[in-house]
Motif scaffolding. Sequence first.
Motif, PDB file in Angstrom:
ATOM      1  N   LYS B 101      68.567  50.259  42.625  1.00  0.00           N
ATOM      2  CA  LYS B 101      67.392  50.277  41.757  1.00  0.00           C
ATOM      3  C   LYS B 101      66.346  49.269  42.211  1.00  0.00           C
ATOM      4  O   LYS B 101      65.215  49.305  41.761  1.00  0.00           O
ATOM      5  CB  LYS B 101      67.790  49.975  40.307  1.00  0.00           C
ATOM      6  N   ARG B 165      62.626  43.125  36.838  1.00  0.00           N
ATOM      7  CA  ARG B 165      63.542  43.531  35.766  1.00  0.00           C
ATOM      8  C   ARG B 165      63.872  45.020  35.759  1.00  0.00           C
ATOM      9  O   ARG B 165      64.368  45.543  34.775  1.00  0.00           O
ATOM     10  CB  ARG B 165      62.991  43.125  34.399  1.00  0.00           C
ATOM     11  N   SER B 168      67.561  45.578  35.208  1.00  0.00           N
ATOM     12  CA  SER B 168      68.086  45.326  33.862  1.00  0.00           C
ATOM     13  C   SER B 168      67.926  46.546  32.954  1.00  0.00           C
ATOM     14  O   SER B 168      68.605  46.663  31.942  1.00  0.00           O
ATOM     15  CB  SER B 168      67.429  44.094  33.237  1.00  0.00           C
ATOM     16  N   VAL B 169      67.035  47.460  33.335  1.00  0.00           N
ATOM     17  CA  VAL B 169      66.898  48.700  32.564  1.00  0.00           C
ATOM     18  C   VAL B 169      68.165  49.547  32.710  1.00  0.00           C
ATOM     19  O   VAL B 169      68.615  50.192  31.776  1.00  0.00           O
ATOM     20  CB  VAL B 169      65.667  49.498  33.047  1.00  0.00           C
ATOM     21  N   PHE B 170      68.765  49.491  33.904  1.00  0.00           N
ATOM     22  CA  PHE B 170      69.895  50.361  34.206  1.00  0.00           C
ATOM     23  C   PHE B 170      71.250  49.704  33.944  1.00  0.00           C
ATOM     24  O   PHE B 170      72.266  50.376  33.913  1.00  0.00           O
ATOM     25  CB  PHE B 170      69.825  50.802  35.672  1.00  0.00           C
ATOM     26  N   GLY B 174      72.602  45.055  30.169  1.00  0.00           N
ATOM     27  CA  GLY B 174      71.262  44.479  30.181  1.00  0.00           C
ATOM     28  C   GLY B 174      71.172  43.202  31.004  1.00  0.00           C
ATOM     29  O   GLY B 174      70.304  42.373  30.765  1.00  0.00           O
ATOM     30  N   ILE B 175      72.078  43.023  31.949  1.00  0.00           N
ATOM     31  CA  ILE B 175      72.004  41.827  32.796  1.00  0.00           C
ATOM     32  C   ILE B 175      70.673  41.849  33.539  1.00  0.00           C
ATOM     33  O   ILE B 175      70.321  42.831  34.176  1.00  0.00           O
ATOM     34  CB  ILE B 175      73.171  41.770  33.795  1.00  0.00           C
ATOM     35  N   ASP B 176      69.939  40.744  33.399  1.00  0.00           N
ATOM     36  CA  ASP B 176      68.573  40.709  33.896  1.00  0.00           C
ATOM     37  C   ASP B 176      68.518  39.751  35.091  1.00  0.00           C
ATOM     38  O   ASP B 176      68.613  38.540  34.925  1.00  0.00           O
ATOM     39  CB  ASP B 176      67.663  40.223  32.763  1.00  0.00           C
ATOM     40  N   GLU B 179      66.390  36.616  35.016  1.00  0.00           N
ATOM     41  CA  GLU B 179      66.905  35.389  34.407  1.00  0.00           C
ATOM     42  C   GLU B 179      67.618  34.539  35.450  1.00  0.00           C
ATOM     43  O   GLU B 179      67.521  33.316  35.454  1.00  0.00           O
ATOM     44  CB  GLU B 179      67.881  35.728  33.270  1.00  0.00           C
ATOM     45  N   ALA B 404      55.215  46.807  31.349  1.00  0.00           N
ATOM     46  CA  ALA B 404      56.104  47.924  31.034  1.00  0.00           C
ATOM     47  C   ALA B 404      57.442  47.443  30.474  1.00  0.00           C
ATOM     48  O   ALA B 404      57.889  47.897  29.426  1.00  0.00           O
ATOM     49  CB  ALA B 404      56.330  48.782  32.287  1.00  0.00           C
ATOM     50  N   ARG B 405      58.086  46.511  31.174  1.00  0.00           N
ATOM     51  CA  ARG B 405      59.466  46.161  30.818  1.00  0.00           C
ATOM     52  C   ARG B 405      59.616  44.894  29.988  1.00  0.00           C
ATOM     53  O   ARG B 405      60.712  44.552  29.560  1.00  0.00           O
ATOM     54  CB  ARG B 405      60.309  46.037  32.095  1.00  0.00           C
ATOM     55  N   ALA B 406      58.508  44.165  29.796  1.00  0.00           N
ATOM     56  CA  ALA B 406      58.603  42.985  28.939  1.00  0.00           C
ATOM     57  C   ALA B 406      57.704  43.114  27.724  1.00  0.00           C
ATOM     58  O   ALA B 406      57.614  42.203  26.918  1.00  0.00           O
ATOM     59  CB  ALA B 406      58.246  41.725  29.727  1.00  0.00           C
ATOM     60  N   GLU B 434      59.084  52.577  32.064  1.00  0.00           N
ATOM     61  CA  GLU B 434      60.064  51.485  32.192  1.00  0.00           C
ATOM     62  C   GLU B 434      60.807  51.544  33.514  1.00  0.00           C
ATOM     63  O   GLU B 434      61.443  50.584  33.924  1.00  0.00           O
ATOM     64  CB  GLU B 434      61.052  51.493  31.018  1.00  0.00           C
ATOM     65  N   PHE B 437      58.182  50.930  39.694  1.00  0.00           N
ATOM     66  CA  PHE B 437      58.559  50.078  40.825  1.00  0.00           C
ATOM     67  C   PHE B 437      57.543  48.964  41.027  1.00  0.00           C
ATOM     68  O   PHE B 437      56.338  49.175  40.870  1.00  0.00           O
ATOM     69  CB  PHE B 437      58.635  50.908  42.105  1.00  0.00           C
TER      70      PHE B 437
END
Lengths: 335, 542
Positions: B101, B165, B168-170, B174-176, B179, B404-406, B434, B437
Amino acid sequence: MNPLNAIVFSLVAVGVLVLVALLGAGVADLQYFFGVVVPYAAAAVFFIGVVYRVVYWARSPVPFRIPTTCGQQKSLPWIKHDALENPVTKGQAVMRMVLEVLLFRSLFRNTRLEFRRGPKIDYASAKWLWLGAIVFHYAFLVVFIRHLRFFTEPIPGFIHLIENVDGFLEVGVPRLFLSGVVLLAALTYLFLRRVTVPQLSYISLPADYFPLFLIFGIGLTGILMRYFIKVDVVAAKELTLGLATFHPTVPEGIGSIFYLHLFLVSVLFAYFPFSKLVHMAGVFLSPTRNLPNNSRIQRHINPWNYPVKVHTYEEYEEEFREKMIEAGLPVEKKE
Amino acid sequence: MAKVPKPDELAQIEHRPPESPWTETPVEFRPGTYCYGAKPQNIEPVDMPNPRDWNPADEDWKLPENWKQTVLDGMKLRLNRFRSFKLFMDICVRCGACADKCHYFIGSGDPKNMPVLRAELMRSVYRNDFSTFGKMLKKYAGARELTEDVIKEWFYYYFQCTECRRCSVFCPYGIDTAEITIIGRELLNEIGCQIDWIAGAVANCYRTGNHLGIQPHAFRDMIEFFVDEIEEVTGVRVEPTFNRKGAEILFITPSGDVFADPGTYTLMGYMMLFHEIGLDYTWSTYASEGGNFGLFTSHEMMKRLNAKMYAEAKRLGVKWILGGECGHMWRVINQYMDTMNGPADFLEVPKSPITGTVFENARSTKMTHIVEFTADLIRHGKLNLDPSRNDNKIVTFHDSCNPARAMGILEEPRYILRNVCNHFYEMPENTIRERTFCCGAGTGLNTDEYMEMRMRGGLPRANAVKYVHDKFGVNMLANICAIDRAVFPPLMDYWVPGVDVTGIHELVANALIMKGEKKRTTDLRYEPLPGMEEEEEEEEDV
């Protein structure tokens, strides 16, 4: 570590456990130890370990609200808000977690990279991992619930119900429970996937193979015991019920394979809190999933927020005042 | 500077991991794939440790004597401060869903760019020093000792992650990775291992208020230059104000928009829009940067730089803050600002003076995103728009990672686009919203010495643009992020020649029929409007 070493190490580890149980309970006749002491110890380690682990995590705060948003935010009233993928209330966040925990929502999004010359890149649908994972977990759950019949008397109705669903094919004597077979099939898939996908085998640790082999061992001994190597079921239940009611007894002649099965289960329980298997508890605490995305609506507090050194406007103006005045920019302090 | 290979050479990407296990594969600092080390003059002004001249490609990194203890102590501190960090060290099952990803993995094939392995670089040390099993079983538990080689690996790969991130969507938990990368960079910063491009931007932001180091008088001059440009194109003279007390709204946008094409056209767009609706707003030369390069350094630095926004809003006595088109700027505003530097109780809940709409979703932070603001204007029919002026632009939209993702800003920009241009096509579903790329150079990696890796990391995005370019003739890539606007032009030239890059508000301004404007024959780039090609030529002849 190279992939083969990781597999061999884990296989040997499970092999040693099998030998320990067979020699200990079968040859050395330590039935009380394997039938009572080990299971109690394992259960204690499991409960204390999981609580310890969750408390260990929970002791660290969540200083910032960092959900991964996977849908439209709540903004203007005429724009449709995606409450499940981008929750703003606690209730919506709970619903997101329900989808995650019960249906493996995020894994369902999975795609597979297809990289061809050109370059031409595609992202194909890839639901097998999701399917393998969800089948594995639910099969395990059904097996687990079925086993409660060994720890209850009278046996509650829902266990009968689960058994009837699980054995609906009505084949074989004793009748075949699908969950056991499905569990082994799913494990086999997860194992094969791990060894055949090059990237996956590259990242795999002994800690990834060990639980697979261990659970496979548990499933296999369970199936052997039920369909092939008969054990004294009545005596077995006497032992397990004794454990559950804290009146442990060790009846004679249950059969070594029972102790083997019980020992592997005990190891799994004891291993659980110290391994990646704690994801079962951890998933509930994941801050990217369990928080509403409402940090513009409601202030989120960081318990260790501390003052920092900033470059104040006064310092800024001090440095640039002349240039600012010359450029006609307003200043606080004219000289 | 390293020469970037030709696209067809670069595209020969092998996604098969090497024979040697990752723990035994050392990092190679190949030019084009890493960023220069921070120069002393860029970390001294913000009191960061271990200023020195160094080069990541050198054998000796001149680490401070107690570097190992500093890093381990730093890990311990952060394990106690961030549940995310602690949890993400423990619960990964290495299912591999994240592996393909990552844009850097897709573009490089380097297995350590699989998010799972990027995190294992840190987890292996965590197991070694913070877990009983790891201490007992060592490498059999996936543990390894923290050595200088590990630090080099961290530096290489934590500055080869744009904290986008997407993984972390996949991830089922939800491990990001962001972080982990953020913590990794914090730890590296503690021993003086920063990259120069970020360090320079941070030092500039701290001193002058913006990452380009533009001083107040020059900031004003630059914006005034665009006032003339706007007049040239439209005949309307807009009148921006600076550091003005008593303005209703403070407007803050990334300083990249003030400085470089094509962001400057977006800047002109903001000013035309504000003029047209008669907005009572002011610029600030002190809070002249929306972007926050502190986010790419440490939580503390993020807070230090972000503090200017509220401080300036308070000093000027504005009612609320409006923010321009930027990516990570909005991650900071949405997820960190109020927590770090709030409460903003001296401001009012943002309310559009034109439509009366109250932005309830910014009730606490008091800061509204310009696409929310403009979408609301259009919805209420407050803008006179002629989308056909953008008819020569076949547009697609790139969702920037952070909005998009935050945040989840997905529909607002699309709504605006549909109202300001007639030809808008979406890229394939798995590459937008979400699942978008990265541009390949977020988090302060948009530096020239890193060009090969930028082209690699940007490949998945470029490939999706190429798809709509070939299929629908798309020639314009719209976005709401200043880093995108800086990074996409070379990326498009490299992978998809013939596609230009624009902010949303440039397209808004093209379509905007302003009161008292002259007959417009060109867009903001002095390119003829559709149907005006001949008049343009005539004008030129005269």
